[in-house]
Design a protein around this motif. Structure first.
Motif, short mmCIF file in Angstrom:
data_model
loop_
_atom_site.label_atom_id
_atom_site.label_comp_id
_atom_site.label_asym_id
_atom_site.label_seq_id
_atom_site.Cartn_x
_atom_site.Cartn_y
_atom_site.Cartn_z
N VAL A 10 0.78 -1.20 0.28
CA VAL A 10 0.04 0.20 -0.01
C VAL A 10 1.03 1.29 0.11
O VAL A 10 1.80 1.44 0.99
CB VAL A 10 -1.06 -0.10 1.16
CG1 VAL A 10 -1.88 1.20 1.41
CG2 VAL A 10 -1.67 -1.35 1.11
N LEU A 44 -7.39 0.38 5.61
CA LEU A 44 -7.23 -1.06 5.05
C LEU A 44 -8.50 -1.70 5.47
O LEU A 44 -8.65 -2.75 5.04
CB LEU A 44 -5.95 -1.96 6.18
CG LEU A 44 -4.81 -1.25 5.97
CD1 LEU A 44 -3.71 -1.88 6.99
CD2 LEU A 44 -4.30 -1.40 4.42
N ARG A 97 -10.47 -3.83 2.83
CA ARG A 97 -9.78 -4.66 1.63
C ARG A 97 -9.95 -6.08 1.75
O ARG A 97 -10.08 -6.82 2.55
CB ARG A 97 -8.30 -4.30 1.99
CG ARG A 97 -7.96 -2.65 1.75
CD ARG A 97 -6.63 -2.75 1.67
NE ARG A 97 -5.92 -1.30 1.40
CZ ARG A 97 -5.66 -0.63 0.32
NH1 ARG A 97 -5.14 -1.70 -0.64
NH2 ARG A 97 -5.48 0.49 -0.09
N GLU A 114 -12.56 -10.23 3.72
CA GLU A 114 -12.83 -8.95 3.86
C GLU A 114 -11.98 -8.31 5.32
O GLU A 114 -12.07 -9.27 6.25
CB GLU A 114 -14.06 -8.35 4.17
CG GLU A 114 -14.18 -6.92 4.22
CD GLU A 114 -15.74 -6.62 4.43
OE1 GLU A 114 -15.97 -5.42 4.38
OE2 GLU A 114 -16.53 -7.32 4.37
#
Length: 183
Positions: free
Chosen positions: A22, A74, A77, A83
């Protein structure tokens, strides 16, 4: 400038190793550490009894949250078809409901109690407390030469029913609990 080049080199190395990262513009230390957490979740397997297919992966911070909102990004995601849900927790009992727990530096005095409480419960423990992996934590993040690196305690992961991918093990600075102890 050297610091930013070091970070770029780290992200490049992770990307080349197949670990997605990320990235934010000018990432701070805890934005980088948040990226590591999501990648640890991608490259660690939990027992099906602890984290069934399709179940929500609960990522928690035990103690004072040093991430400054980076983990909220986050939330939602997808990792391994699951999830991710972020949740701050205040107690060991709450941490046991999580799959990945970042143990904040504010909990250093209680570290032994926390690690004993998490032992054998299928929880990936991660922290940046100095010597975390050496004293029985799962993955310890270390800042070295302005770079975030990590140590892995393979014996702790095995005891907890967790399995780190070979890619993750290769990228670790030190891996304890196996023949390989340094890089």
């Amino acid at each position: 400038m050297l610091r930013h080049l070091s970070r770029f080199a780290l992200f490049l190395a992770l990307g080349l190793a197949g670990l997605p990262v990320v990235v934010a513009s000018q990432p701070g230390e805890y934005q980088i550490k948040a990226a590591y957490l999501i990648n640890f979740a991608r490259y660690v397997e939990w027992p099906a009894s602890r984290l069934p297919l399709g179940a929500v992966l609960r990522l928690c911070v035990l103690g004072r949250d040093p991430f400054g909102g980076a983990l909220l990004g986050l939330d939602g995601r997808q990792v391994q078809g699951r999830e991710v849900r972020f949740r701050p927790v205040d107690s060991l009992e709450q941490a046991l409901e999580c799959h990945l727990v970042f143990v904040s530096g504010s909990e250093e005095r209680r570290l032994g109690l926390i690690l004993r409480g998490l032992a054998g419960r299928g929880v990936l423990s991660v922290s940046d407390i100095e010597g975390f992996a050496e004293v029985g934590g799962g993955i310890g993040m270390v800042t070295e030469d302005d770079r975030v690196r990590f140590d892995i305690n393979q014996a702790t992961l095995a005891r907890d029913g967790l399995r780190a991918s070979s890619q993750l093990l290769r990228l670790g600075r030190q891996v304890f609990g196996t023949e390989r102890t340094s890089r």
